[in-house]
Design an enzyme around this catalytic site. Sequence first.
Site, short mmCIF file in Angstrom:
data_model
loop_
_atom_site.label_atom_id
_atom_site.label_comp_id
_atom_site.label_asym_id
_atom_site.label_seq_id
_atom_site.Cartn_x
_atom_site.Cartn_y
_atom_site.Cartn_z
CE LYS A 192 -7.16 -0.39 6.45
NZ LYS A 192 -7.94 0.17 5.35
CB CYS A 198 -3.69 3.28 -1.49
SG CYS A 198 -4.91 4.54 -1.17
CG ASP A 244 0.78 -2.28 6.26
OD1 ASP A 244 -0.21 -2.43 7.01
OD2 ASP A 244 0.74 -1.58 5.23
CG HIS A 276 -1.88 1.01 1.43
ND1 HIS A 276 -1.59 2.29 1.85
CD2 HIS A 276 -3.21 0.99 1.24
CE1 HIS A 276 -2.71 2.99 1.92
NE2 HIS A 276 -3.71 2.24 1.55
CD GLN A 304 -6.74 -4.48 4.13
OE1 GLN A 304 -7.70 -5.17 4.50
NE2 GLN A 304 -6.90 -3.23 3.75
N1 7TS Z 1 -1.55 -0.61 4.78
C1 7TS Z 1 -2.46 -1.42 4.21
C2 7TS Z 1 -2.08 -2.82 3.83
C3 7TS Z 1 -3.76 -0.93 4.01
O1 7TS Z 1 -4.67 -1.74 3.45
C4 7TS Z 1 -4.09 0.38 4.39
C5 7TS Z 1 -5.44 0.97 4.11
C6 7TS Z 1 -3.09 1.15 5.00
C7 7TS Z 1 -1.84 0.62 5.16
C8 7TS Z 1 -3.37 2.51 5.52
O2 7TS Z 1 -4.22 2.47 6.61
P1 7TS Z 1 -4.76 3.81 7.28
O3 7TS Z 1 -5.81 3.33 8.23
O4 7TS Z 1 -3.62 4.47 7.94
O5 7TS Z 1 -5.34 4.63 6.16
N2 7TS Z 1 -6.12 0.35 3.05
C9 7TS Z 1 -7.22 0.79 2.41
C10 7TS Z 1 -7.82 0.09 1.38
O6 7TS Z 1 -7.44 -1.00 0.95
N3 7TS Z 1 -8.90 0.78 0.93
O7 7TS Z 1 -8.99 1.91 1.64
C11 7TS Z 1 -7.96 1.92 2.56
#
Ligand code: 7TS
Length: 405
Positions: free
Chosen positions: A225, A363, A199, A122, A202
Site C-alpha cells: 500500500k 472487506c 491498523d 477492515h 491505509q
Molecule cells: N486494514 C485495512 C484498513 C486495510 O485497508 C486492509 C486492506 C487491510 C487491513 C489488510 O491488508 P493486507 O495487505 O494484509 O491485505 N484493504 C484493502 C482494501 O481496501 N481493498 O483491498 C484491500
Amino acid sequence: MLDIAKIRADFPILHREIHGQPLVYLDNAATTQKPQCVIDALTHYYQDENANIHRGVHYLSMEATRLYEHAREKVKNFIHAASVEEIIFVRGTTEAINLVAQSFVRSQVTKGDEILITAMEHHANIVPWQFVCEQTGAVLKVLPIDQQGNLLVEQLAAYLTPRTKICAITHIANAIGTVNPIKAIIAECHAAGVPVLIDGAQAIAHTPVDVQALDCDFYAFSGHKLLGPTGIGVLYGKKALLAAMPPYQGGGDMIRTVSFEKTTFNVLPHKFEAGTPNIAGAIGLGVAIDYLQCIGLTAINAYEQQLLRYATASILEIPGVRLLGTAHEKASILAFVMQSAHPHDIGTILDQHGIAIRAGHHCAMPLMAFFNVPASARISVSFYNTFAEIDCAMEALSEVNKIFA
Ligand code: 7TS
C-alpha cells in the site's frame, strides 16, 4: 508543489492502455502501483544478490543479510521507532494483527475479558479478534460511529473497562476514508491502562507516522500500500511488549538453541521471523520508502487532499449519487452508491473506459450493514493521480446514469 508529470513517468504501468484507453488507476486503497526503482530493486536482488540470510558465511549471504537489515533500518527511521528491534517483518497488515492477537492478547485474556475495536474496521481487524474470543471466552466490543462515519470518541470512556485488554483501531478507514484522532484515543486508552494497536494499512502512504509521538503500542502496515511489493509488511511493537511476548510461529531463524527437550528463542526482532522471510520484498519496501520520502509525505498529503476535495465536489453534481462517509477528517477515499446502478455495474462500466475502481463490500461487511447497503463503489486516489483523471471518472459516472436511465 509536486511535479505530477515527472512522478507519473516513474510508474511504468500508468502508461499502459486498458480496453484501448489509457489506464486511470483509482483503486489505490486496494494496492498502489510500483515505481521503476522498486521494480528494479527486485530484479537486481534476484539477478545479483540472491542468497538466504542470517546463516551463510559466504559473500552473497552476508550481502543479502546486510540489505535485508538495512531495509529494517529504513522502516525504523520512516516511522520513527526507537530501535530496529521493534520492527518485525511480516506478510502484511493481516499477519501483523494476527500476530498481536495470538501472541500478545490470547496469552493474557480469560473468559469475560474485553477486546475493543470500532464499527469501521477492515475484516483483518475484526476476525483475528473473533478467533481470540472463541479461544478464550473474551468478548468483542465495538465503538460505534455516526452516520457521517465519525467515530463516537466521546463514548470511548464508557467502552474502556477494567476488563479491556486491548483497543485495536484503524488509523484511516479503508471503506469510507475516515481519519481517526488516534493520538487522543491512544492517550485515553493508556490512561485506562489499555494498550493500543493501530491498523495503519491505509495511513502509511498518505500521512507521516511517528510511532513514538503517537505512543501506540503496536502499528501494523502492508508494503504494497506504499508503493512496495506484496507479501511484505511491518509490525511495529514497543520493545518491552515484544520482549515479553511468546513467539508466534516456530521454525528456523527464530531460535537460539534447539534440543528435543527444550528450545530457546532468538533475540528481537528475529524471535518473530520464523523461516526464510520475503528478503526481496523487504529490500523493495526499503526502496519504496526512500522514494516516498524523496517526494515527502506532507506534500503528498496536501496534494491528495486537493484531489479529494475536487472529486467530492464533482461527484456531488452527478444526480443520484450518495456518498458513504463524510467524516470531518478524511483521507483520499471516496465511497458512494448510485440510485441508477449497482456498484458492480458501475465498476464494470468504468472498467470499459480503462478506469479501475473498487466495487464490493471492501472487506468491511459490518460497515456496509451499518450504512444499509450491500456494497459500494470506491474511488481511492494517490499522489500520482491527476485532476484530469478525476474528470474522466466523473464523465464515466454520468454515462452510468445515461445507460441505466
Ligand atoms: N486494514 C485495512 C484498513 C486495510 O485497508 C486492509 C486492506 C487491510 C487491513 C489488510 O491488508 P493486507 O495487505 O494484509 O491485505 N484493504 C484493502 C482494501 O481496501 N481493498 O483491498 C484491500
